[in-house]
Write an enzyme that holds these catalytic residues in place. Structure first.
Site, mmCIF file in Angstrom:
data_model
loop_
_atom_site.group_PDB
_atom_site.id
_atom_site.type_symbol
_atom_site.label_atom_id
_atom_site.label_comp_id
_atom_site.label_asym_id
_atom_site.label_seq_id
_atom_site.Cartn_x
_atom_site.Cartn_y
_atom_site.Cartn_z
ATOM 1 N N THR A 181 4.710 -25.995 56.677
ATOM 2 C CA THR A 181 5.179 -27.257 56.115
ATOM 3 C C THR A 181 4.045 -27.864 55.295
ATOM 4 O O THR A 181 2.869 -27.555 55.523
ATOM 5 C CB THR A 181 5.548 -28.248 57.227
ATOM 6 N N GLU A 328 11.746 -26.453 57.316
ATOM 7 C CA GLU A 328 12.283 -26.119 58.642
ATOM 8 C C GLU A 328 13.748 -25.718 58.605
ATOM 9 O O GLU A 328 14.300 -25.277 59.612
ATOM 10 C CB GLU A 328 12.147 -27.338 59.587
ATOM 11 N N LYS A 437 8.987 -52.125 56.639
ATOM 12 C CA LYS A 437 9.540 -52.935 57.715
ATOM 13 C C LYS A 437 9.082 -54.374 57.517
ATOM 14 O O LYS A 437 7.998 -54.752 57.925
ATOM 15 C CB LYS A 437 9.114 -52.382 59.077
HETATM 16 P P1 AMP Z 1 9.637 -29.766 52.499
HETATM 17 O O1 AMP Z 1 9.606 -29.209 53.860
HETATM 18 O O2 AMP Z 1 8.320 -29.766 51.824
HETATM 19 O O3 AMP Z 1 10.697 -29.113 51.679
HETATM 20 O O4 AMP Z 1 10.025 -31.309 52.620
HETATM 21 C C1 AMP Z 1 11.208 -31.723 53.228
HETATM 22 C C2 AMP Z 1 11.400 -33.189 52.997
HETATM 23 O O5 AMP Z 1 11.563 -33.451 51.606
HETATM 24 C C3 AMP Z 1 12.637 -33.762 53.626
HETATM 25 O O6 AMP Z 1 12.451 -34.058 54.988
HETATM 26 C C4 AMP Z 1 12.879 -34.997 52.777
HETATM 27 O O7 AMP Z 1 12.068 -36.075 53.203
HETATM 28 C C5 AMP Z 1 12.412 -34.559 51.417
HETATM 29 N N1 AMP Z 1 13.568 -34.155 50.611
HETATM 30 C C6 AMP Z 1 14.040 -32.920 50.375
HETATM 31 N N2 AMP Z 1 15.110 -32.950 49.568
HETATM 32 C C7 AMP Z 1 15.333 -34.245 49.277
HETATM 33 C C8 AMP Z 1 16.305 -34.944 48.499
HETATM 34 N N3 AMP Z 1 17.270 -34.314 47.828
HETATM 35 N N4 AMP Z 1 16.224 -36.293 48.461
HETATM 36 C C9 AMP Z 1 15.255 -36.964 49.130
HETATM 37 N N5 AMP Z 1 14.315 -36.354 49.864
HETATM 38 C C10 AMP Z 1 14.351 -35.018 49.942
#
Ligand code: AMP
Length: 541
Positions: A181, A328, A437
């Site tokens: 990640t 994930e 918040k």
């Molecule tokens: P990653 O593991 O680097 O792909 O990051 C995942 C995170 O990216 C998710 O938990 C979201 O917070 C953010 N994310 C992925 N796709 C979107 C989307 N279409 N809109 C908003 N946030 C997104």
């Protein structure tokens, strides 16, 4: 009573066999570092992937061994996507945008034995070479020689005897690939994909109401192959037999637009930053690129601003498909495809829905929870998104400290704060840690950002929570203006005013040249919060 069906294992070599039998003559195109194009066929690709498997086994690499890659989107990377799992080993994609220290940590944590590195990334490798224990380093890409102690990929393939390739008796639950990640909180964590998860994810994401991929498509993943397997596209595209186009390391808007036009790409995918850059280039030079073949630009990784979706559609006739996922979740979880009913709705309503993150694809289930329990699907009540399905991680690799990311009944806690509406469309309001918040009430930073980015003078906007003497936290907007455009703080606040309750409006708007980003292209809000920590304390104090 048991069903009487074959016990057919869902493995990556099954995709490879199909690709070779059915799509041998289809093309795979890569833009090389010197910008020339490398072309070959699925038949060439499959042969070389098998040779890679033989070569790895000759090096003593076998079941469960981790083989890391430090590569761009390029054909050799695709060969590793298939050749490494075919050898029974685990493909571990490394993010080339990480700090060398972090890369060293990840390589060591994963226990990588081999590294496949593109020649252009050798200088990066040199920065952490001393901190890792690798048995073999293999260099891809053209060049006269490889540095002392390293192996040349082409020579290795040349010498590998394809006739000795053996299909292993792989279990579909064996690990096939691994990705860490991006670690915006704490250390990066390893997600270990099984063959089964990848095969099912490929089927799920190819469905018409997901990404809708088919043999006739030409797919160009801009999203890097080191970011959640380029959203699975190399596997999905190979399964359906689409022509594949890899941009290499040339990711600027003009290079991408030229490639999209020249190769008649039909589906492309990447994070919003890429498309915001492309939109600016298209606005500057309308009609300069023939994108008539392009039917979907998949946007995910961060929220696709509604204004961007609308601008592409109305100014350039281009369709943005908004999707959500995580490392994930292999990664596709939801896609914002319109139902038959919504296809009849007024355009503005359609944009509202297409700007949400969408509905779960088949076999993926979602729900959201706040301090009162599971939230109703009313499109208003916010809660943390939880998810489960056959391609959702059940734990991290060797990270027992993160076990609290799963609920007692085994759902993964995403850390995304969302609403879900009666139709099942999920909308992200924030990351848990990014919520503002204010006086005990929640303000969605993403909703404010999206609206700011709909202003014609705004290129990018990030909203962060900063400490406030009275309200604990208040929103602060950080804005990058488009080249040659002007807007004042008051103008932007006036633009937001009709759309939000008064107490949601940012306390201040600061203009910057650039918003810092994470290695996967998300706003690095931690850095902004840090930089502007005292901003409102000083202003009001
Ligand atoms: P990653 O593991 O680097 O792909 O990051 C995942 C995170 O990216 C998710 O938990 C979201 O917070 C953010 N994310 C992925 N796709 C979107 C989307 N279409 N809109 C908003 N946030 C997104």
């Amino acid at each position: 009573m048991k069903g009487l069906m074959m016990d057919y294992q869902l493995t990556i070599p099954s995709i490879l066999r199909r690709a070779e039998q059915l799509f041998a003559r289809k093309e795979i195109v890569t833009r090389l570092p010197d910008k020339s194009l490398h072309r070959y066929t699925y038949a060439d690709f499959a042969r070389r992937a098998r040779k890679l498997a033989v070569a790895l086994r000759d090096l003593g690499i076998g079941r469960g061994d981790r083989v890391a890659t430090l590569c761009w989107n390029q054909y050799q990377h695709l060969e590793a996507y298939f050749g490494v799992p075919a050898a029974g080993a685990v493909l571990h994609t490394l993010n080339v945008r990480l700090h060398p220290e972090e890369l060293a940590y990840i390589v060591n944590h994963a226990g990588d034995r081999v590294l496949l590195v593109d020649r252009t990334l050798l200088p990066l490798f040199e920065q952490f070479r001393d901190q890792v224990r690798l048995e073999h380093v293999i260099v891809t890409g053209a060049g006269d020689s490889v540095p002392e102690g390293m192996l040349d990929y082409e020579r290795l393939l040349l010498e590998a005897d394809e006739g000795r390739y053996e299909e292993l008796d792989l279990d579909e639950n064996d690990a096939a690939a691994m990705c860490y990640t991006s670690g915006t909180t704490g250390r990066p964590k390893g997600v270990l994909y099984s063959h089964r998860a990848i095969v099912l994810h490929s089927l799920g994401s190819a469905l018409p109401d997901a990404l809708g991929l088919r043999e006739a498509d030409v797919v160009l993943p801009v999203v890097p192959m080191f970011h959640a397997n380029a959203w699975g596209l190399p596997y999905t595209a190979t399964m359906v037999g689409a022509k594949q186009v890899f941009p290499g390391r040339h990711l600027d808007p003009v290079s991408l637009l030229e490639l999209l036009a020249a190769e008649r790409v039909t589906v492309t995918a990447g994070v919003p930053t890429i498309w915001l850059g492309i939109l600016q280039e298209l606005d500057k030079n309308p009609g300069a690129y023939d994108l008539s073949s392009l039917r979907a630009m998949v946007v995910g990784g961060s929220a696709a601003p509604r204004g961007m979706i609308k601008a592409f559609e109305e100014r350039h006739g281009l369709h943005v498909l908004h999707a959500w996922g995580m490392t994930e979740t292999t990664p596709l979880g939801t896609a914002a495809v319109l139902t038959a009913e919504l296809q009849q709705a007024p355009k503005e309503v359609q944009y509202d829905y297409r700007a949400k993150q969408g509905r779960p694809v088949p076999l993926v289930e979602i729900r959201a929870r706040n301090e009162n329990g599971l939230v109703p699907w009313d499109g208003r009540t916010m809660g943390e998104l939880e998810i489960r399905g056959p391609w959702i991680a059940a734990s991290y690799y060797n990270a027992p400290e993160a076990a609290d990311r799963w609920t007692d009944d085994g759902w993964f806690r995403t850390g995304d704060i969302v609403t879900i509406d009666a139709r099942g469309y999920m909308e992200i309001k924030d990351r848990d840690k990014d919520l503002v918040k204010s006086g005990g009430e929640w303000i969605s930073s993403m909703a404010l950002e999206n609206e700011l980015m709909a202003h014609p003078a705004v290129a990018e906007a990030a909203v962060v929570a900063v400490p406030h003497p009275k309200w604990q936290e208040r929103p602060l907007a950080v804005v990058v203006l488009k080249e040659g455009q002007q807007a004042t703080k008051e103008e932007l606040l006036d633009f937001l005013r009709p759309k939000f309750p008064k107490w949601w409006l940012p306390d201040d708007i600061v203009f910057v040249d650039q918003i810092p980003r994470t290695s996967t292209g998300k706003f690095l809000k931690r850095a902004l919060r840090e930089r502007f920590r005292d901003h409102l304390m000083e202003a009001t104090g």
